[in-house]
Design an enzyme around this catalytic site. Structure first.
Site, PDB file in Angstrom:
ATOM      1  N   SER A  13      47.170  43.538  38.048  1.00 34.96           N
ATOM      2  CA  SER A  13      47.315  43.511  36.589  1.00 34.96           C
ATOM      3  C   SER A  13      48.496  42.627  36.213  1.00 34.96           C
ATOM      4  O   SER A  13      49.404  42.405  37.028  1.00 34.96           O
ATOM      5  CB  SER A  13      47.586  44.923  36.073  1.00 34.96           C
ATOM      6  OG  SER A  13      47.897  44.903  34.695  1.00 34.96           O
ATOM      7  N   TYR A  32      52.759  52.653  34.954  1.00 36.28           N
ATOM      8  CA  TYR A  32      51.701  51.702  35.333  1.00 36.28           C
ATOM      9  C   TYR A  32      52.336  50.452  35.946  1.00 36.28           C
ATOM     10  O   TYR A  32      51.845  49.917  36.946  1.00 36.28           O
ATOM     11  CB  TYR A  32      50.873  51.361  34.095  1.00 36.28           C
ATOM     12  CG  TYR A  32      49.629  50.541  34.373  1.00 36.28           C
ATOM     13  CD1 TYR A  32      48.673  50.951  35.295  1.00 36.28           C
ATOM     14  CD2 TYR A  32      49.392  49.354  33.679  1.00 36.28           C
ATOM     15  CE1 TYR A  32      47.527  50.196  35.526  1.00 36.28           C
ATOM     16  CE2 TYR A  32      48.244  48.598  33.899  1.00 36.28           C
ATOM     17  CZ  TYR A  32      47.318  49.025  34.821  1.00 36.28           C
ATOM     18  OH  TYR A  32      46.185  48.276  35.050  1.00 36.28           O
TER      19      TYR A  32
HETATM   20  P1  NAP Z   1      37.549  51.325  33.560  1.00 35.25           P
HETATM   21  O1  NAP Z   1      36.396  50.824  32.778  1.00 35.25           O
HETATM   22  O2  NAP Z   1      38.248  52.558  33.096  1.00 35.25           O
HETATM   23  O3  NAP Z   1      37.113  51.502  35.089  1.00 35.25           O
HETATM   24  C1  NAP Z   1      37.919  52.182  36.021  1.00 35.25           C
HETATM   25  C2  NAP Z   1      37.067  52.523  37.231  1.00 35.25           C
HETATM   26  O4  NAP Z   1      37.912  53.182  38.203  1.00 35.25           O
HETATM   27  C3  NAP Z   1      35.933  53.469  36.900  1.00 35.25           C
HETATM   28  O5  NAP Z   1      34.761  53.035  37.550  1.00 35.25           O
HETATM   29  C4  NAP Z   1      36.391  54.795  37.479  1.00 35.25           C
HETATM   30  O6  NAP Z   1      35.263  55.533  37.940  1.00 35.25           O
HETATM   31  C5  NAP Z   1      37.214  54.318  38.664  1.00 35.25           C
HETATM   32  N1  NAP Z   1      38.118  55.359  39.154  1.00 35.25           N
HETATM   33  C6  NAP Z   1      39.128  55.972  38.490  1.00 35.25           C
HETATM   34  N2  NAP Z   1      39.672  56.910  39.273  1.00 35.25           N
HETATM   35  C7  NAP Z   1      39.005  56.872  40.458  1.00 35.25           C
HETATM   36  C8  NAP Z   1      39.101  57.614  41.655  1.00 35.25           C
HETATM   37  N3  NAP Z   1      40.007  58.588  41.822  1.00 35.25           N
HETATM   38  N4  NAP Z   1      38.259  57.312  42.672  1.00 35.25           N
HETATM   39  C9  NAP Z   1      37.329  56.342  42.524  1.00 35.25           C
HETATM   40  N5  NAP Z   1      37.188  55.608  41.416  1.00 35.25           N
HETATM   41  C10 NAP Z   1      38.014  55.894  40.383  1.00 35.25           C
HETATM   42  O7  NAP Z   1      38.699  50.210  33.616  1.00 35.25           O
HETATM   43  P2  NAP Z   1      38.731  48.702  34.180  1.00 35.25           P
HETATM   44  O8  NAP Z   1      39.452  47.909  33.181  1.00 35.25           O
HETATM   45  O9  NAP Z   1      37.381  48.251  34.626  1.00 35.25           O
HETATM   46  O10 NAP Z   1      39.700  48.909  35.425  1.00 35.25           O
HETATM   47  C11 NAP Z   1      39.447  48.375  36.711  1.00 35.25           C
HETATM   48  C12 NAP Z   1      40.756  47.912  37.335  1.00 35.25           C
HETATM   49  O11 NAP Z   1      41.296  46.839  36.559  1.00 35.25           O
HETATM   50  C13 NAP Z   1      41.845  48.982  37.395  1.00 35.25           C
HETATM   51  O12 NAP Z   1      42.526  48.881  38.630  1.00 35.25           O
HETATM   52  C14 NAP Z   1      42.780  48.593  36.245  1.00 35.25           C
HETATM   53  O13 NAP Z   1      44.087  49.052  36.458  1.00 35.25           O
HETATM   54  C15 NAP Z   1      42.662  47.086  36.319  1.00 35.25           C
HETATM   55  N6  NAP Z   1      43.057  46.341  35.115  1.00 35.25           N
HETATM   56  C16 NAP Z   1      42.458  46.575  33.914  1.00 35.25           C
HETATM   57  C17 NAP Z   1      42.876  45.843  32.792  1.00 35.25           C
HETATM   58  C18 NAP Z   1      42.274  46.058  31.430  1.00 35.25           C
HETATM   59  O14 NAP Z   1      42.878  45.622  30.432  1.00 35.25           O
HETATM   60  N7  NAP Z   1      41.112  46.671  31.315  1.00 35.25           N
HETATM   61  C19 NAP Z   1      43.879  44.889  32.919  1.00 35.25           C
HETATM   62  C20 NAP Z   1      44.461  44.672  34.164  1.00 35.25           C
HETATM   63  C21 NAP Z   1      44.027  45.394  35.251  1.00 35.25           C
HETATM   64  P3  NAP Z   1      35.085  57.124  37.899  1.00 35.25           P
HETATM   65  O15 NAP Z   1      35.844  57.624  36.696  1.00 35.25           O
HETATM   66  O16 NAP Z   1      33.601  57.288  37.799  1.00 35.25           O
HETATM   67  O17 NAP Z   1      35.624  57.619  39.195  1.00 35.25           O
END
Ligand code: NAP
Length: 243
Positions: A130, A143
Protein backbone atom coordinates in the site's frame (compact mmCIF):
# COMPACT_ATOMS: atom_id res chain seq x y z
CA UNK A 1 -0.32 -27.91 -18.15
CA UNK A 2 -1.46 -24.49 -16.88
CA UNK A 3 0.57 -22.83 -14.17
CA UNK A 4 -1.07 -22.44 -10.77
CA UNK A 5 -1.60 -19.09 -9.06
CA UNK A 6 -2.69 -19.02 -5.42
CA UNK A 7 -4.57 -15.84 -4.50
CA UNK A 8 -5.46 -14.88 -0.93
CA UNK A 9 -8.40 -12.60 -0.20
CA UNK A 10 -10.05 -13.41 -3.53
CA UNK A 11 -13.66 -13.05 -2.34
CA UNK A 12 -13.64 -9.31 -3.09
CA UNK A 13 -11.85 -6.33 -4.59
CA UNK A 14 -8.28 -6.64 -5.83
CA UNK A 15 -8.04 -10.37 -5.12
CA UNK A 16 -11.19 -11.22 -7.09
CA UNK A 17 -10.18 -8.95 -10.00
CA UNK A 18 -6.69 -10.49 -10.05
CA UNK A 19 -8.18 -14.00 -10.09
CA UNK A 20 -10.26 -13.03 -13.14
CA UNK A 21 -7.27 -11.43 -14.88
CA UNK A 22 -4.89 -14.33 -14.24
CA UNK A 23 -7.50 -16.94 -15.22
CA UNK A 24 -8.04 -15.01 -18.48
CA UNK A 25 -4.28 -15.26 -19.06
CA UNK A 26 -4.45 -19.05 -18.75
CA UNK A 27 -3.48 -19.57 -15.11
CA UNK A 28 -5.22 -22.14 -12.96
CA UNK A 29 -6.23 -20.03 -9.98
CA UNK A 30 -6.62 -21.40 -6.47
CA UNK A 31 -8.56 -18.81 -4.52
CA UNK A 32 -8.84 -18.46 -0.77
CA UNK A 33 -10.76 -16.30 1.72
CA UNK A 34 -13.22 -16.76 4.57
CA UNK A 35 -16.41 -16.11 2.56
CA UNK A 36 -16.58 -19.41 0.69
CA UNK A 37 -19.92 -18.74 -1.01
CA UNK A 38 -18.38 -15.83 -2.91
CA UNK A 39 -15.27 -17.83 -3.74
CA UNK A 40 -17.32 -20.70 -5.14
CA UNK A 41 -19.32 -18.35 -7.38
CA UNK A 42 -16.08 -16.82 -8.68
CA UNK A 43 -14.43 -20.21 -9.20
CA UNK A 44 -17.44 -21.39 -11.20
CA UNK A 45 -17.23 -18.24 -13.35
CA UNK A 46 -13.51 -18.49 -14.15
CA UNK A 47 -12.83 -22.20 -13.80
CA UNK A 48 -10.68 -22.00 -10.66
CA UNK A 49 -10.52 -23.88 -7.38
CA UNK A 50 -12.09 -22.31 -4.28
CA UNK A 51 -10.99 -23.19 -0.77
CA UNK A 52 -11.71 -21.66 2.62
CA UNK A 53 -8.75 -19.77 4.06
CA UNK A 54 -8.20 -17.64 7.13
CA UNK A 55 -4.66 -16.28 6.92
CA UNK A 56 -4.74 -15.40 10.64
CA UNK A 57 -5.22 -19.07 11.55
CA UNK A 58 -2.14 -21.32 11.18
CA UNK A 59 -4.24 -24.51 10.98
CA UNK A 60 -6.33 -23.01 8.16
CA UNK A 61 -3.18 -21.91 6.28
CA UNK A 62 -1.63 -25.38 6.70
CA UNK A 63 -4.75 -27.20 5.47
CA UNK A 64 -5.12 -24.84 2.50
CA UNK A 65 -1.47 -25.03 1.46
CA UNK A 66 -1.29 -28.81 1.82
CA UNK A 67 -4.24 -29.09 -0.56
CA UNK A 68 -2.42 -26.98 -3.17
CA UNK A 69 -0.65 -29.52 -5.38
CA UNK A 70 1.76 -27.15 -7.08
CA UNK A 71 2.29 -23.42 -6.94
CA UNK A 72 3.96 -21.14 -9.47
CA UNK A 73 2.64 -17.83 -8.18
CA UNK A 74 1.49 -16.69 -4.76
CA UNK A 75 -0.44 -13.41 -4.64
CA UNK A 76 -0.46 -12.26 -1.02
CA UNK A 77 -3.42 -9.93 -1.18
CA UNK A 78 -5.59 -10.66 1.89
CA UNK A 79 -5.49 -7.71 4.22
CA UNK A 80 -7.04 -4.45 5.19
CA UNK A 81 -7.32 -1.64 7.69
CA UNK A 82 -9.47 -1.05 10.75
CA UNK A 83 -10.28 2.43 11.96
CA UNK A 84 -8.50 5.77 11.76
CA UNK A 85 -7.74 6.31 15.44
CA UNK A 86 -4.88 8.59 16.42
CA UNK A 87 -1.88 7.19 18.27
CA UNK A 88 -3.28 8.71 21.47
CA UNK A 89 -6.49 6.73 20.96
CA UNK A 90 -4.88 3.60 19.46
CA UNK A 91 -7.16 0.56 19.67
CA UNK A 92 -4.86 -2.37 20.46
CA UNK A 93 -7.33 -4.98 19.18
CA UNK A 94 -7.46 -3.19 15.80
CA UNK A 95 -3.66 -2.98 15.67
CA UNK A 96 -3.40 -6.66 16.48
CA UNK A 97 -5.86 -7.63 13.73
CA UNK A 98 -4.05 -5.45 11.17
CA UNK A 99 -0.69 -6.95 12.06
CA UNK A 100 -2.06 -10.47 12.00
CA UNK A 101 -3.89 -10.33 8.67
CA UNK A 102 -1.48 -8.14 6.72
CA UNK A 103 1.91 -9.12 8.10
CA UNK A 104 1.65 -12.56 9.70
CA UNK A 105 -0.86 -13.69 7.06
CA UNK A 106 1.69 -12.89 4.36
CA UNK A 107 4.47 -14.61 6.30
CA UNK A 108 2.37 -17.73 7.04
CA UNK A 109 1.35 -18.15 3.39
CA UNK A 110 4.81 -17.45 1.99
CA UNK A 111 6.53 -19.82 4.40
CA UNK A 112 4.01 -22.60 3.73
CA UNK A 113 4.18 -22.35 -0.07
CA UNK A 114 7.87 -21.52 -0.53
CA UNK A 115 8.96 -25.18 -1.04
CA UNK A 116 6.38 -25.53 -3.84
CA UNK A 117 7.37 -22.19 -5.37
CA UNK A 118 11.03 -23.27 -5.42
CA UNK A 119 10.08 -26.70 -6.82
CA UNK A 120 8.20 -25.00 -9.69
CA UNK A 121 11.56 -23.84 -11.05
CA UNK A 122 10.19 -20.35 -11.77
CA UNK A 123 8.13 -19.22 -8.80
CA UNK A 124 6.80 -15.76 -8.04
CA UNK A 125 5.55 -14.07 -4.89
CA UNK A 126 3.57 -10.87 -5.44
CA UNK A 127 2.58 -8.88 -2.38
CA UNK A 128 -0.15 -6.23 -2.36
CA UNK A 129 1.26 -3.57 -0.05
CA UNK A 130 0.00 0.00 0.00
CA UNK A 131 0.98 3.64 -0.19
CA UNK A 132 0.59 3.23 3.60
CA UNK A 133 3.80 1.18 3.42
CA UNK A 134 5.72 4.18 2.10
CA UNK A 135 4.12 7.17 3.70
CA UNK A 136 2.82 7.57 7.27
CA UNK A 137 -0.35 9.63 7.58
CA UNK A 138 -2.44 10.96 10.46
CA UNK A 139 -4.90 8.34 11.67
CA UNK A 140 -3.02 5.63 9.78
CA UNK A 141 -0.78 4.42 12.64
CA UNK A 142 -1.86 0.79 12.86
CA UNK A 143 -2.23 0.30 9.10
CA UNK A 144 1.00 2.22 8.38
CA UNK A 145 2.89 0.07 10.85
CA UNK A 146 1.46 -3.14 9.41
CA UNK A 147 2.08 -2.24 5.75
CA UNK A 148 5.59 -0.93 6.49
CA UNK A 149 6.24 -4.32 8.09
CA UNK A 150 4.80 -6.11 5.04
CA UNK A 151 7.16 -4.10 2.81
CA UNK A 152 10.15 -4.87 5.02
CA UNK A 153 9.39 -8.59 5.06
CA UNK A 154 8.87 -8.62 1.27
CA UNK A 155 12.21 -6.89 0.65
CA UNK A 156 13.99 -9.27 3.04
CA UNK A 157 12.46 -12.20 1.14
CA UNK A 158 13.75 -10.80 -2.15
CA UNK A 159 17.26 -10.48 -0.65
CA UNK A 160 17.20 -13.97 0.82
CA UNK A 161 15.95 -15.70 -2.32
CA UNK A 162 18.67 -14.42 -4.63
CA UNK A 163 20.06 -17.36 -6.58
CA UNK A 164 16.86 -19.36 -6.13
CA UNK A 165 14.14 -19.61 -8.78
CA UNK A 166 11.59 -17.40 -7.03
CA UNK A 167 10.91 -13.78 -7.91
CA UNK A 168 9.50 -11.35 -5.34
CA UNK A 169 7.45 -8.26 -6.20
CA UNK A 170 5.60 -5.59 -4.26
CA UNK A 171 2.68 -3.61 -5.67
CA UNK A 172 1.74 -0.61 -3.54
CA UNK A 173 -1.60 0.98 -4.52
CA UNK A 174 -3.08 4.25 -3.35
CA UNK A 175 -6.84 4.73 -3.29
CA UNK A 176 -8.76 1.81 -4.86
CA UNK A 177 -12.54 1.58 -4.61
CA UNK A 178 -13.31 -1.87 -3.15
CA UNK A 179 -14.82 -3.03 0.14
CA UNK A 180 -11.65 -1.75 1.84
CA UNK A 181 -13.23 1.42 3.30
CA UNK A 182 -16.45 -0.35 4.31
CA UNK A 183 -14.30 -2.77 6.33
CA UNK A 184 -12.13 0.06 7.69
CA UNK A 185 -15.21 1.91 8.96
CA UNK A 186 -16.84 -1.17 10.50
CA UNK A 187 -19.57 -1.52 7.85
CA UNK A 188 -20.52 2.20 7.69
CA UNK A 189 -21.19 2.49 3.93
CA UNK A 190 -21.95 6.21 4.04
CA UNK A 191 -18.61 7.00 5.66
CA UNK A 192 -16.86 4.67 3.21
CA UNK A 193 -18.50 6.39 0.21
CA UNK A 194 -17.13 9.76 1.39
CA UNK A 195 -13.57 8.50 0.81
CA UNK A 196 -14.27 8.41 -2.94
CA UNK A 197 -16.47 11.53 -3.14
CA UNK A 198 -15.65 13.80 -6.08
CA UNK A 199 -12.69 11.71 -7.16
CA UNK A 200 -12.09 8.92 -9.63
CA UNK A 201 -10.19 6.32 -7.62
CA UNK A 202 -8.41 3.33 -9.13
CA UNK A 203 -10.50 0.20 -9.59
CA UNK A 204 -9.65 -3.32 -8.50
CA UNK A 205 -9.19 -4.08 -12.22
CA UNK A 206 -6.49 -1.38 -12.48
CA UNK A 207 -4.45 -3.20 -9.83
CA UNK A 208 -5.22 -6.57 -11.41
CA UNK A 209 -3.71 -5.22 -14.66
CA UNK A 210 -0.46 -4.58 -12.78
CA UNK A 211 -0.60 -8.05 -11.22
CA UNK A 212 -1.04 -9.74 -14.60
CA UNK A 213 1.80 -7.64 -16.07
CA UNK A 214 4.19 -8.48 -13.23
CA UNK A 215 3.19 -12.14 -13.48
CA UNK A 216 3.89 -12.27 -17.20
CA UNK A 217 7.44 -10.83 -17.27
CA UNK A 218 10.12 -13.21 -18.49
CA UNK A 219 11.90 -15.16 -15.77
CA UNK A 220 15.06 -13.01 -15.89
CA UNK A 221 13.05 -9.87 -14.98
CA UNK A 222 11.99 -9.16 -11.39
CA UNK A 223 9.68 -6.19 -10.90
CA UNK A 224 10.75 -5.21 -7.40
CA UNK A 225 8.31 -2.45 -6.50
CA UNK A 226 5.43 -0.57 -8.07
CA UNK A 227 3.69 2.44 -6.52
CA UNK A 228 0.45 3.22 -8.32
CA UNK A 229 -1.91 6.07 -7.53
CA UNK A 230 -5.08 7.55 -8.98
CA UNK A 231 -4.27 10.62 -11.07
CA UNK A 232 -6.18 12.74 -8.54
CA UNK A 233 -4.06 11.47 -5.63
CA UNK A 234 -0.47 12.61 -5.17
CA UNK A 235 0.12 11.53 -1.59
CA UNK A 236 -1.71 9.47 1.05
CA UNK A 237 -3.89 12.40 2.09
CA UNK A 238 -3.52 14.77 -0.87
CA UNK A 239 -6.50 14.16 -3.13
CA UNK A 240 -8.08 16.52 -5.66
CA UNK A 241 -11.87 16.40 -5.40
CA UNK A 242 -14.36 17.87 -7.91
CA UNK A 243 -17.20 18.65 -5.51
P1 NAP B 1 -11.49 -5.79 0.13
O1 NAP B 1 -12.43 -5.63 -1.01
O2 NAP B 1 -11.98 -5.52 1.51
O3 NAP B 1 -10.84 -7.25 0.07
C1 NAP B 1 -10.10 -7.78 1.15
C2 NAP B 1 -9.98 -9.28 0.95
O4 NAP B 1 -9.17 -9.81 2.03
C3 NAP B 1 -11.32 -9.98 1.00
O5 NAP B 1 -11.37 -10.95 -0.03
C4 NAP B 1 -11.32 -10.67 2.35
O6 NAP B 1 -12.04 -11.89 2.28
C5 NAP B 1 -9.84 -10.95 2.53
N1 NAP B 1 -9.50 -11.22 3.93
C6 NAP B 1 -9.63 -10.40 5.00
N2 NAP B 1 -9.26 -11.05 6.11
C7 NAP B 1 -8.87 -12.29 5.73
C8 NAP B 1 -8.40 -13.42 6.43
N3 NAP B 1 -8.23 -13.42 7.76
N4 NAP B 1 -8.09 -14.54 5.72
C9 NAP B 1 -8.26 -14.57 4.38
N5 NAP B 1 -8.70 -13.53 3.66
C10 NAP B 1 -9.02 -12.41 4.35
O7 NAP B 1 -10.24 -4.81 -0.06
P2 NAP B 1 -9.12 -4.67 -1.21
O8 NAP B 1 -8.96 -3.23 -1.44
O9 NAP B 1 -9.40 -5.57 -2.36
O10 NAP B 1 -7.85 -5.17 -0.40
C11 NAP B 1 -6.90 -6.09 -0.91
C12 NAP B 1 -5.50 -5.69 -0.46
O11 NAP B 1 -5.17 -4.42 -1.02
C13 NAP B 1 -5.35 -5.55 1.05
O12 NAP B 1 -4.10 -6.09 1.44
C14 NAP B 1 -5.35 -4.03 1.26
O13 NAP B 1 -4.67 -3.66 2.43
C15 NAP B 1 -4.64 -3.60 0.00
N6 NAP B 1 -4.83 -2.20 -0.41
C16 NAP B 1 -6.07 -1.69 -0.64
C17 NAP B 1 -6.20 -0.35 -1.02
C18 NAP B 1 -7.54 0.29 -1.28
O14 NAP B 1 -7.62 1.53 -1.30
N7 NAP B 1 -8.59 -0.47 -1.50
C19 NAP B 1 -5.06 0.45 -1.16
C20 NAP B 1 -3.81 -0.11 -0.92
C21 NAP B 1 -3.71 -1.43 -0.56
P3 NAP B 1 -12.95 -12.54 3.43
O15 NAP B 1 -13.52 -11.40 4.23
O16 NAP B 1 -13.96 -13.32 2.65
O17 NAP B 1 -12.03 -13.42 4.21
Amino acid sequence: MPKTAVITGASSGIGAASARALAADGWHVVIGARRVDRLEALAAEIGGTAMELDVTDQASVDAFCEAVESCDLLLNNAGGALGTASMAEADIDQWQWMYDVNVLGTVRMTKALLPKLVASGDGQVIVIGSIAAREPYKGGGGYNAAKHAVAAATRVLRLELIGQPVRVSEIDPGMVETEFSVVRFGGDEEKAAKVYEGVTPMSAEDIADAVRWVASRPRHVNIDQILMLATAQTSAQVVHREL
